[in-house]
Enzyme design. Structure first.
Site, PDB file in Angstrom:
ATOM      1  N   HIS A 160       0.793  -1.225   0.000  1.00  0.00           N
ATOM      2  CA  HIS A 160       0.000   0.000   0.000  1.00  0.00           C
ATOM      3  C   HIS A 160       0.827   1.277   0.000  1.00  0.00           C
ATOM      4  CE1 HIS A 160      -4.471   1.039   1.025  1.00  0.00           C
ATOM      5  NE2 HIS A 160      -4.059   1.615  -0.086  1.00  0.00           N
ATOM      6  N   ASP A 174      -9.871  -0.218   4.189  1.00  0.00           N
ATOM      7  CA  ASP A 174      -8.669  -0.816   4.777  1.00  0.00           C
ATOM      8  C   ASP A 174      -8.953  -1.145   6.234  1.00  0.00           C
ATOM      9  OD1 ASP A 174      -5.224   0.230   4.138  1.00  0.00           O
ATOM     10  OD2 ASP A 174      -5.921  -1.337   5.523  1.00  0.00           O
ATOM     11  N   HIS A 214      -6.684  -0.747   8.218  1.00  0.00           N
ATOM     12  CA  HIS A 214      -5.703   0.182   8.782  1.00  0.00           C
ATOM     13  C   HIS A 214      -5.865   1.580   8.194  1.00  0.00           C
ATOM     14  CE1 HIS A 214      -3.913  -3.929   8.404  1.00  0.00           C
ATOM     15  NE2 HIS A 214      -3.674  -3.737   9.684  1.00  0.00           N
ATOM     16  N   ASP A 273      -3.172   3.664   7.700  1.00  0.00           N
ATOM     17  CA  ASP A 273      -1.987   3.937   6.869  1.00  0.00           C
ATOM     18  C   ASP A 273      -1.598   5.406   6.921  1.00  0.00           C
ATOM     19  OD1 ASP A 273      -2.657   1.506   4.182  1.00  0.00           O
ATOM     20  OD2 ASP A 273      -2.405   1.295   6.344  1.00  0.00           O
ATOM     21  N   HIS A 288       4.243   1.117   4.032  1.00  0.00           N
ATOM     22  CA  HIS A 288       2.845   0.808   3.667  1.00  0.00           C
ATOM     23  C   HIS A 288       1.870   1.201   4.789  1.00  0.00           C
ATOM     24  CE1 HIS A 288       2.216  -3.562   5.380  1.00  0.00           C
ATOM     25  NE2 HIS A 288       2.880  -2.815   6.235  1.00  0.00           N
ATOM     26  N   ASP A 330      -7.430  -1.729   0.084  1.00  0.00           N
ATOM     27  CA  ASP A 330      -6.487  -2.703   0.647  1.00  0.00           C
ATOM     28  C   ASP A 330      -7.276  -3.987   0.871  1.00  0.00           C
ATOM     29  OD1 ASP A 330      -3.937  -2.445   3.211  1.00  0.00           O
ATOM     30  OD2 ASP A 330      -4.881  -4.249   2.392  1.00  0.00           O
ATOM     31  N   ASP A 378      -6.900  -6.313   2.683  1.00  0.00           N
ATOM     32  CA  ASP A 378      -7.022  -6.706   4.090  1.00  0.00           C
ATOM     33  C   ASP A 378      -8.198  -6.027   4.800  1.00  0.00           C
ATOM     34  OD1 ASP A 378      -4.095  -4.841   5.269  1.00  0.00           O
ATOM     35  OD2 ASP A 378      -6.194  -4.203   5.275  1.00  0.00           O
ATOM     36  N   GLU A 387      -2.030  -5.223  -1.716  1.00  0.00           N
ATOM     37  CA  GLU A 387      -1.700  -6.094  -0.581  1.00  0.00           C
ATOM     38  C   GLU A 387      -2.124  -7.556  -0.746  1.00  0.00           C
ATOM     39  OE1 GLU A 387       0.276  -5.386   2.011  1.00  0.00           O
ATOM     40  OE2 GLU A 387       0.434  -3.211   1.974  1.00  0.00           O
TER      41      GLU A 387
HETATM   42  C1  LIG Z   1      -1.439  -0.266  11.987  1.00  0.00           C
HETATM   43  N1  LIG Z   1      -0.099   0.095  11.581  1.00  0.00           N
HETATM   44  C2  LIG Z   1       0.799  -0.948  11.145  1.00  0.00           C
HETATM   45  C3  LIG Z   1       0.220  -1.735   9.990  1.00  0.00           C
HETATM   46  C4  LIG Z   1       0.182  -1.054   8.698  1.00  0.00           C
HETATM   47  C5  LIG Z   1      -0.523  -1.889   7.633  1.00  0.00           C
HETATM   48  C6  LIG Z   1      -0.360  -1.326   6.293  1.00  0.00           C
HETATM   49  B1  LIG Z   1      -1.481  -1.742   5.255  1.00  0.00           B
HETATM   50  O1  LIG Z   1      -1.173  -1.204   3.986  1.00  0.00           O
HETATM   51  O2  LIG Z   1      -1.579  -3.158   5.192  1.00  0.00           O
HETATM   52  O3  LIG Z   1      -2.759  -1.238   5.662  1.00  0.00           O
HETATM   53  C7  LIG Z   1       1.011  -2.048  12.173  1.00  0.00           C
HETATM   54  C8  LIG Z   1       1.510  -1.660  13.448  1.00  0.00           C
HETATM   55  N2  LIG Z   1       1.249  -2.654  14.486  1.00  0.00           N
HETATM   56  C9  LIG Z   1       1.745  -4.018  14.157  1.00  0.00           C
HETATM   57  C10 LIG Z   1       1.564  -5.005  15.291  1.00  0.00           C
HETATM   58  C11 LIG Z   1       2.180  -4.473  16.564  1.00  0.00           C
HETATM   59  C12 LIG Z   1       1.700  -3.070  16.860  1.00  0.00           C
HETATM   60  C13 LIG Z   1       1.953  -2.159  15.689  1.00  0.00           C
HETATM   61  C14 LIG Z   1       2.104  -0.254  10.763  1.00  0.00           C
HETATM   62  O4  LIG Z   1       3.071  -0.947  10.467  1.00  0.00           O
HETATM   63  O5  LIG Z   1       2.127   1.019  10.763  1.00  0.00           O
HETATM   64 MN   LIG Z   2      -3.304  -0.395   3.594  1.00  0.00          MN
HETATM   65 MN   LIG Z   3      -4.310  -2.745   5.661  1.00  0.00          MN
HETATM   66 MN   LIG Z   4      -1.696  -5.103   4.395  1.00  0.00          MN
END
Ligand SMILES: CN[C@](CCCC[B-](O)(O)O)(CCN1CCCCC1)C(=O)O
Ligand SMILES: [Mn+2]
Ligand SMILES: [Mn+2]
Ligand SMILES: [Mn+2]
Length: 305
Positions: free
Chosen positions: A96, A119, A121, A123, A136, A227, A229, A272
């Site tokens: 992403h 999503d 998330h 992001d 991402h 996304d 997911d 993704e």
């Molecule tokens: C929620 N934020 C995450 C996930 C980002 C997902 C990107 B997407 O494109 O797939 O939407 C994850 C952060 N958490 C991971 C597990 C432990 C706590 C932090 C990050 O790495 O910033």
């Molecule tokens: Mn995303």
């Molecule tokens: Mn996501």
């Molecule tokens: Mn993802």
């Protein structure tokens, strides 16, 4: 619908191998033929090729910045070309972080955009708030005018200027938002429909209120960044950061049908999909087929026939 497809086989916005295989998997599932079968004209612009970047050490806390910056510069130019040639743009990811180039290139053709971000998330981590360093999880922070002062200078990012307004963004499907992201969303007053609102309102009301919000001032072209997911992992397990309690197939499709009937869909990202995740072949197949069906819903397929 006239559709231009660009593949971005890119994985450096995160740390799991396999997501670069997404574009060709989605094509192999018949995307082009199925779009044509429902009356679209389709031009496939193929896949971008991304040069390896040596020595790409972390800046701030953003990992692999040079690779991500370079790939998104290429993608921005490609998306801008596709838009200038009069097509709705379909960007197949890849992770992403590619929304940086896709939205930047889409915005480059002059108009203000509405962004609908589907999503699990948000992001919207900045390079300084990110808990993982994976870009991402950060793309929106580089794109939103109001966050400009929060972004440090990053190698290969000098081409990038923020190009969307916080008030023109709507999130659907949120269920795994970092505390720092939540603060940013609240501070900027960004419109969000988490899975709680999806449950409470139902998807039809969510889409009604999404459109009320993005059309509240002036109707602008829509950039839909999807996304995979966002969907429940029982339906779409082949993805890097699955989160339980996601959208059903019907909710996911309803979103695309509703966006399509606005007549304002101008670009869509489908990102993704990672075949090296998701365990079984069935899981990969289910994920890829859902991605294809969502894209068909964006360009006119309706379940009533
Ligand atoms: C929620 N934020 C995450 C996930 C980002 C997902 C990107 B997407 O494109 O797939 O939407 C994850 C952060 N958490 C991971 C597990 C432990 C706590 C932090 C990050 O790495 O910033
Ligand atoms: Mn995303
Ligand atoms: Mn996501
Ligand atoms: Mn993802």
């Amino acid at each position: 619908h006239s559709v231009g497809i660009i593949g971005a086989p890119f994985s450096k916005g995160q740390s799991r191998d396999g997501v670069q295989l997404g574009p060709d998997l989605i094509r192999a599932a018949g995307l082009v033929e199925k779009l044509k079968g429902q009356g679209c004209t389709v031009k496939d612009y193929g896949n971008l090729t991304f040069e390896e970047v040596a020595k790409d050490e972390t800046t701030g806390r953003a990992k692999r910045p040079r690779a991500v910056g370079q790939a998104n510069k290429q993608l921005s130019e490609a998306v801008r070309k596709i838009k200038n040639e009069g097509h709705a743009c379909v960007m197949l990811g890849g992770d992403h972080s590619l929304a940086i180039g896709s939205i930047h290139g889409h915005a480059a053709c002059g108009t203000q955009l509405s962004v609908v971000w589907v999503d699990a998330h948000a992001d919207i981590n900045t390079p300084l708030t990110t808990p993982t360093g994976n870009i991402h999880g950060q793309p929106m922070s580089y794109l939103i005018h109001e966050l400009r002062s929060k972004i440090p200078v990053m190698p290969n990012f000098s081409w990038l200027k923020p190009c969307i307004a916080a008030e023109d963004v709507v999130y659907i499907g949120l269920r795994d938002v970092d505390p720092e992201e939540h603060y940013i969303l609240k501070y900027l007053g960004i419109k969000t429909f988490s899975m709680t609102e999806v449950d409470y309102l139902g998807i039809a009301k969510v889409m009604e209120q999404t459109c009320d919000h993005i059309f509240s001032k002036v109707k602008k072209p829509i950039h839909l960044s999807y996304d995979i997911d966002a969907l429940d992992p029982s339906l779409a397990p082949a993805t890097g950061t699955p989160v339980v309690g996601g959208l059903t197939y019907r909710e996911g499709i309803y979103i695309t049908e509703h966006i399509c009937q606005t007549g304002l869909l101008s670009a869509v990202d489908m990102v993704e999909v990672n075949p090296k995740r998701g365990g079984t072949d069935n899981g990969v197949r289910s994920t890829v087929d859902a991605a294809v069906d969502l894209l068909l819903g964006c360009f006119g397929r309706v379940r009533e026939g």
